[in-house]
Design an enzyme around this catalytic site. Structure first.
Site, mmCIF file in Angstrom:
data_model
loop_
_atom_site.group_PDB
_atom_site.id
_atom_site.type_symbol
_atom_site.label_atom_id
_atom_site.label_comp_id
_atom_site.label_asym_id
_atom_site.label_seq_id
_atom_site.Cartn_x
_atom_site.Cartn_y
_atom_site.Cartn_z
ATOM 1 N N TYR A 76 -90.083 97.201 53.194
ATOM 2 C CA TYR A 76 -89.364 96.166 53.954
ATOM 3 C C TYR A 76 -88.097 96.697 54.603
ATOM 4 C CZ TYR A 76 -85.961 95.440 50.109
ATOM 5 O OH TYR A 76 -84.967 95.592 49.159
ATOM 6 N N HIS A 170 -90.799 84.088 45.536
ATOM 7 C CA HIS A 170 -90.330 85.381 46.044
ATOM 8 C C HIS A 170 -91.406 86.449 45.825
ATOM 9 C CE1 HIS A 170 -87.465 88.119 47.656
ATOM 10 N NE2 HIS A 170 -87.539 88.923 46.611
ATOM 11 N N TYR A 174 -92.156 86.633 40.034
ATOM 12 C CA TYR A 174 -90.981 85.748 39.934
ATOM 13 C C TYR A 174 -91.422 84.309 40.195
ATOM 14 C CZ TYR A 174 -88.459 90.193 40.445
ATOM 15 O OH TYR A 174 -88.006 91.475 40.293
ATOM 16 N N ASP A 181 -83.199 86.272 50.090
ATOM 17 C CA ASP A 181 -83.815 87.489 50.631
ATOM 18 C C ASP A 181 -85.183 87.186 51.249
ATOM 19 O OD1 ASP A 181 -82.175 87.709 48.308
ATOM 20 O OD2 ASP A 181 -82.744 89.791 47.992
ATOM 21 N N ARG A 251 -75.143 90.305 50.331
ATOM 22 C CA ARG A 251 -76.331 90.673 51.108
ATOM 23 C C ARG A 251 -77.327 89.525 51.186
ATOM 24 N NH1 ARG A 251 -77.727 96.273 49.896
ATOM 25 N NH2 ARG A 251 -79.428 95.777 48.487
#
Length: 410
Positions: A76, A170, A174, A181, A251
């Site tokens: 990614y 995600h 998870y 993200d 981030r």
């Protein structure tokens, strides 16, 4: 005697020619080395985007080698970097940038359009992100393998596991969790695909992913967003009342902002969800501008700038610069917000970019990685975010800086 003299003179002549030949060779080699050395210089007259792009290519002849990968991997982060190279190619028309993208895709995708080491049952939303480079490759080459690969990634969303409220997990490892993200990893691809091949019929589903995290991860007290949300509230890191992660991570805010401005490329103004997404972007830009440091940068945990161990982080700062700059350029954000983006970029170039004597540039103070849960377990505490390695030229920082530099045309 004449014969002897002739022999001596001939010998001397041959000796002289040999001597000159041998003497000249190292001089010629030295000159060549100097020329080669000059060719390797990266000019500071170039824009920051090309300086960084050329620096990356100088260090890594093949894109799959970025981050010093030992073998090719569909990644990614490399996908983010190569989306920036796409923009550079569109700007400069320099074929080496297109070749860099194509070589990466061709290394990881075979002639039938199949990915190396891909198991669709892994349901890893990170895997989708690099797929954005395939649209341009297919448009330019019309090679069927790129279309097949695009279809493979699109099909992930058909049976991808979701929360009961309709949000993409995600990853399958998870369960019931949405991370900021993940919006960047999946939604710009999903939005572009449904616009290009399905008349935009899934744009409501794209918008719904943002609605869920806006509703569940937004922190009213700061105007920022928690890193993630666990719908089940079962994870040890999750708030037992809200399901949110314990902290705000820079981030993650960057991923969210970039996801918003990139999906908006595919939402027509008349789409009922377009104004909502623009409002989310304005909310984010207003929120983060309050936490911008005097340097122009943002802290790893942005709402706790004075806490010991906190530091100004490059990748998240670059992402916010990109999101805000693009938001202004597209007319989603007021023009005055461009001051925030310019101040942020100046902070990056003056504080966190280092230049070698040959013109090669490096980005410093990049958080190597951060997440929640997993093994070893990541608890989302302030101490955890400070414990992750701080790196130079980590791909998160490289890609985000490239995007920011291109958007500001610096």
């Amino acid at each position: 005697m004449k014969k002897l003299s002739l022999f001596v003179y001939s010998g001397l002549g041959i000796f002289t020619i040999c001597f000159l030949f041998l003497c000249c060779k190292p001089i010629e080699k030295t000159k060549l080395s100097t020329v080669e050395k000059k060719e390797q210089l990266i000019s500071d007259k170039l824009k920051w985007s090309e300086r960084m792009a050329l620096s990356i290519m100088k260090r890594h002849v093949n894109a799959w080698q970025i981050d010093d990968h030992a073998k090719p991997k569909w990644d990614y982060k490399i996908g983010m970097i190569l989306t920036a190279y796409e923009k550079l190619y569109a700007q400069t028309k320099d074929p080496k940038y297109f070749a860099y993208i194509k070589d990466y895709a061709d290394k990881l995708i075979d002639s039938t359009g199949s990915f190396q080491n891909f198991n669709p049952k892994d349901y890893n939303i990170d895997f989708i992100n690099a797929g954005k480079i395939l649209f341009g490759l297919y448009d330019k080459t019309k090679e069927e393998k790129y279309l097949k690969a695009l279809q493979t990634l699109r099909n992930q969303f058909v049976d991808y596991p979701r929360t009961t409220s309709g949000g993409f997990w995600h990853k399958s490892i998870y369960p019931n969790q949405m991370w900021l993200d993940g919006l960047y990893m999946g939604q710009p691809f999903y939005a572009r695909y449904t616009t290009a091949f399905e008349n935009g019929e899934k744009l409501d589903d794209v918008a719904h992913q943002f609605e869920l995290l806006r509703h569940h991860a937004y922190d009213k007290s700061t105007g920022l967003f928690f890193h993630a949300w666990d719908e089940s509230k079962m994870m040890p890191w999750a708030n037992k009342e809200t399901g949110t992660a314990p902290h705000i991570w820079l981030r993650a805010l960057g991923w969210y902002g970039m996801a918003l401005v990139d999906v908006l490329d595919y939402f027509p103004k008349e789409h009922p969800k377009q104004k909502e997404l623009v409002a989310y972007l304005n909310e984010l830009a207003n929120g983060v501008s309050k936490y911008q440091d005097a340097s122009g940068l943002w802290y790893q945990v942005p709402n706790l700038p004075n806490r010991e161990g906190n530091y100004l982080e490059a990748s998240g700062s670059s992402m916010l610069v990109y999101a805000i700059a693009k938001g202004v350029n597209k007319g989603y954000l007021p023009k005055a917000m461009n001051k925030v983006a310019l101040k942020g970029f100046d902070g990056l170039t003056s504080k966190l970019i280092k230049v070698d004597s040959n013109g090669e540039i490096h980005i410093t103070q990049v958080c190597g990685s951060a997440g929640l849960g997993g093994n070893p377990y990541r608890d989302g505490s302030f101490e955890y975010y400070m414990s992750e390695k701080i790196k130079v030229d980590n791909s998160h920082g490289l890609g985000a800086f490239l995007l920011a530099a291109i958007e500001l045309d610096k």
